[in-house]
Design a protein around this motif. Structure first.
Motif, PDB file in Angstrom:
ATOM      1  N   LEU A  15     -15.290 -27.683  14.772  1.00  0.00           N
ATOM      2  CA  LEU A  15     -15.299 -28.012  16.211  1.00  0.00           C
ATOM      3  C   LEU A  15     -15.433 -27.243  17.257  1.00  0.00           C
ATOM      4  N   LEU A  16     -14.553 -26.067  16.954  1.00  0.00           N
ATOM      5  CA  LEU A  16     -14.619 -24.812  17.935  1.00  0.00           C
ATOM      6  C   LEU A  16     -15.836 -24.458  17.969  1.00  0.00           C
ATOM      7  N   ASP A  17     -16.817 -24.143  17.087  1.00  0.00           N
ATOM      8  CA  ASP A  17     -18.093 -23.688  17.297  1.00  0.00           C
ATOM      9  C   ASP A  17     -19.055 -24.587  18.226  1.00  0.00           C
ATOM     10  N   GLN A  18     -18.808 -26.148  17.908  1.00  0.00           N
ATOM     11  CA  GLN A  18     -19.538 -26.917  18.717  1.00  0.00           C
ATOM     12  C   GLN A  18     -18.998 -26.723  20.317  1.00  0.00           C
ATOM     13  N   ILE A  19     -17.831 -26.621  20.197  1.00  0.00           N
ATOM     14  CA  ILE A  19     -17.309 -26.685  21.728  1.00  0.00           C
ATOM     15  C   ILE A  19     -17.822 -25.569  22.605  1.00  0.00           C
ATOM     16  N   ALA A  20     -17.755 -24.113  21.760  1.00  0.00           N
ATOM     17  CA  ALA A  20     -18.301 -22.978  22.640  1.00  0.00           C
ATOM     18  C   ALA A  20     -19.616 -22.987  22.670  1.00  0.00           C
ATOM     19  N   GLU A  21     -20.428 -23.846  21.740  1.00  0.00           N
ATOM     20  CA  GLU A  21     -21.935 -23.781  22.352  1.00  0.00           C
ATOM     21  C   GLU A  21     -22.090 -24.706  23.482  1.00  0.00           C
ATOM     22  N   GLN A  22     -21.314 -25.781  23.462  1.00  0.00           N
ATOM     23  CA  GLN A  22     -21.499 -26.625  25.089  1.00  0.00           C
ATOM     24  C   GLN A  22     -20.952 -25.624  26.037  1.00  0.00           C
ATOM     25  N   LEU A  23     -19.875 -24.734  26.005  1.00  0.00           N
ATOM     26  CA  LEU A  23     -19.432 -24.033  27.021  1.00  0.00           C
ATOM     27  C   LEU A  23     -20.178 -22.713  27.273  1.00  0.00           C
ATOM     28  N   GLY A  24     -21.048 -22.342  26.288  1.00  0.00           N
ATOM     29  CA  GLY A  24     -21.730 -21.036  26.663  1.00  0.00           C
ATOM     30  C   GLY A  24     -20.833 -19.968  26.188  1.00  0.00           C
ATOM     31  N   TRP A  69     -14.504 -41.467   8.916  1.00  0.00           N
ATOM     32  CA  TRP A  69     -13.702 -41.394  10.005  1.00  0.00           C
ATOM     33  C   TRP A  69     -13.172 -39.851  10.279  1.00  0.00           C
ATOM     34  N   TRP A  70     -13.142 -39.089   9.313  1.00  0.00           N
ATOM     35  CA  TRP A  70     -12.641 -37.704   9.191  1.00  0.00           C
ATOM     36  C   TRP A  70     -13.647 -36.911  10.251  1.00  0.00           C
ATOM     37  N   ARG A  71     -14.951 -37.206   9.758  1.00  0.00           N
ATOM     38  CA  ARG A  71     -16.066 -36.295  10.699  1.00  0.00           C
ATOM     39  C   ARG A  71     -15.916 -36.912  12.118  1.00  0.00           C
ATOM     40  N   ALA A  72     -15.862 -37.950  12.175  1.00  0.00           N
ATOM     41  CA  ALA A  72     -15.848 -38.545  13.886  1.00  0.00           C
ATOM     42  C   ALA A  72     -14.755 -37.911  14.419  1.00  0.00           C
ATOM     43  N   ALA A  73     -13.510 -37.733  13.903  1.00  0.00           N
ATOM     44  CA  ALA A  73     -12.226 -37.125  14.096  1.00  0.00           C
ATOM     45  C   ALA A  73     -12.447 -35.701  14.929  1.00  0.00           C
ATOM     46  N   TYR A  74     -13.526 -34.850  14.193  1.00  0.00           N
ATOM     47  CA  TYR A  74     -13.488 -33.499  14.252  1.00  0.00           C
ATOM     48  C   TYR A  74     -15.018 -33.263  15.062  1.00  0.00           C
ATOM     49  N   SER A  75     -15.710 -34.417  15.467  1.00  0.00           N
ATOM     50  CA  SER A  75     -16.847 -34.313  16.220  1.00  0.00           C
ATOM     51  C   SER A  75     -16.811 -34.016  17.558  1.00  0.00           C
ATOM     52  N   ASP A  76     -17.649 -33.365  18.387  1.00  0.00           N
ATOM     53  CA  ASP A  76     -17.579 -33.233  19.722  1.00  0.00           C
ATOM     54  C   ASP A  76     -18.013 -34.393  20.403  1.00  0.00           C
ATOM     55  N   ALA A  77     -17.740 -35.683  20.315  1.00  0.00           N
ATOM     56  CA  ALA A  77     -18.157 -36.779  20.791  1.00  0.00           C
ATOM     57  C   ALA A  77     -17.016 -37.666  21.218  1.00  0.00           C
TER      58      ALA A  77
END
Length: 386
Positions: A15-24, A69-77
């Motif tokens: 999730l941190l990787d997904q967030i970093a990608e969104q933040l740049g 459910w677990w994948r959803a909990a840690y998705s950037d959505a």
């Protein structure tokens, strides 16, 4: 994932990787620490509602489908956590867990530090309040939610997490005077007018981070600084689409406004060369520019009218004014227009769009907003610096 108890480290890393990608850029260290100390899944209910392919929502139950459910909990959505019944008997989302990258963007912009006094409007699941408490200290965080069921659930989750800010069941529009003033105010719901108490309860030099909404376009987040004269000034950030503050959910439905022709009056008819898709399509910069300058104006697309291929409806419920712009399925250089009521809504759209183009198609972030105390509310001044 084979062990849900051991999964948070791996899932959070993803999730941190997904967030970093969104933040740049990487998530700031103090917010990484908060996200590790406050697991998102601990604040989610057993049943979540996920978007389906048709734009609706389908349930995801932790017991019935734990991996999903677990994948959803840690998705950037964003995840819908509660529905209420709408005026037509339809289920309407009434609470959600915000997209984690938006949560981090807002907290990064809020620039919270240990010891800052923070007011949060919209407790929801309690996750954001827990992050704030970790950074600032729980005694420095006050969180409000108007829904008693949400408030109780959030209080239980916060207690279990070890973070216990002041959580109050109250209408967030009034702020919370007992713990004021605040160094920071953050809303997890959008507004069309900033309630005066929020401005009054912010210290001079304090920051307000508030998702913005207009009937035309629900997009953008206000970043404003309280001034010594009691006003606040700032700009819009190009992110954020939130549910509207409960106290401001008072708009009439479009079908109650259009078409309404009183006294035998006929709508004024004309043609336009401005494509309706230019002002109500994919250009969010244009949509936000128009929304800020055309108070109270709604739009909705209609593909089920008998006398047009596609119609764009516009309406203002306060004046019972409406307009429509028709595409006949062939002609793309001229569109039929009908307008009714005190406001000539399509004429206003054309003028605002011409201003937008003349200003160089300014991005959302170029809109400068000034909040001015005005009686019991605030008044908005909008400009685009040259």
């Amino acid at each position: 994932m084979t062990s849900h108890r051991a999964a948070p480290d791996e899932a959070l890393g993803d999730l941190l990787d997904q967030i970093a990608e969104q933040l740049g850029s990487p998530v700031p260290a103090h917010l990484q620490a908060a996200l590790r100390a406050v697991p998102r899944h601990d604040f989610l209910p057993p049943t979540l509602w996920l978007r389906d392919g048709d734009g609706g929502h389908e349930p995801c139950d932790r017991e019935g489908d734990p991996d999903r459910w677990w994948r959803a909990a840690y998705s950037d959505a964003p995840l819908v956590t509660q529905f209420t019944e709408g005026p037509d008997g339809d289920r309407v989302p009434s609470s959600s867990a915000s997209m984690p990258s938006v949560v981090v963007r807002m907290l990064r912009t809020l620039d919270v530090r240990p010891g800052h006094s923070v007011l949060e409007i919209g407790t929801g699941t309690g996750f954001n309040a827990a992050l704030l408490s970790f950074v600032c200290g729980p005694d420095n965080v006050t969180s409000l939610d108007v829904d008693p069921d949400l408030t109780r659930r959030a209080q239980r989750a916060l207690k279990a997490s070890g973070q216990q800010p002041h959580v109050v069941c109250a209408d967030g529009a009034g702020g919370w005077p007992p713990n004021a003033p605040y160094d920071r105010i953050i809303a997890t719901c959008s507004v069309r007018t900033v309630p005066l108490p929020w401005l009054e309860q912010t210290v001079t030099g304090g920051l307000l981070v508030i998702p913005w909404d207009t009937p035309w376009c629900n997009f953008g987040t206000l970043l404003a600084t309280k001034q010594a004269d009691g006003t606040a000034e700032g700009s819009l950030a190009p992110y954020g689409s939130f549910m509207l503050l409960r106290a401001q959910q008072v708009d009439a439905e479009l079908h109650a406004v259009i078409p309404r022709e009183r006294g035998g009056q006929e709508p004024e008819r004309s043609t336009t060369g401005l494509s309706p898709w230019s002002v109500a399509g994919d250009d969010l910069d244009a949509q936000m520019y128009l929304g800020l300058r055309m108070p109270g104006t709604w739009h909705v697309w209609d593909t089920e009218v008998a006398d047009a291929h596609t119609r764009l409806w516009l309406a203002d419920g306060r004046t019972s004014s409406w307009a429509c712009v028709d595409y006949d399925g062939q002609q793309t250089s001229a569109f039929a227009v009908a307008q009714y009521g005190a406001r000539k809504l399509w004429d206003e759209v054309v003028r605002a769009y011409e201003e937008y183009m003349a200003a160089g198609r300014p991005g959302v972030h170029r809109n400068r907003l000034r909040l001015i105390p005005d009686g019991r509310s605030t008044r908005l001044e909008v400009s685009v610096p040259a």
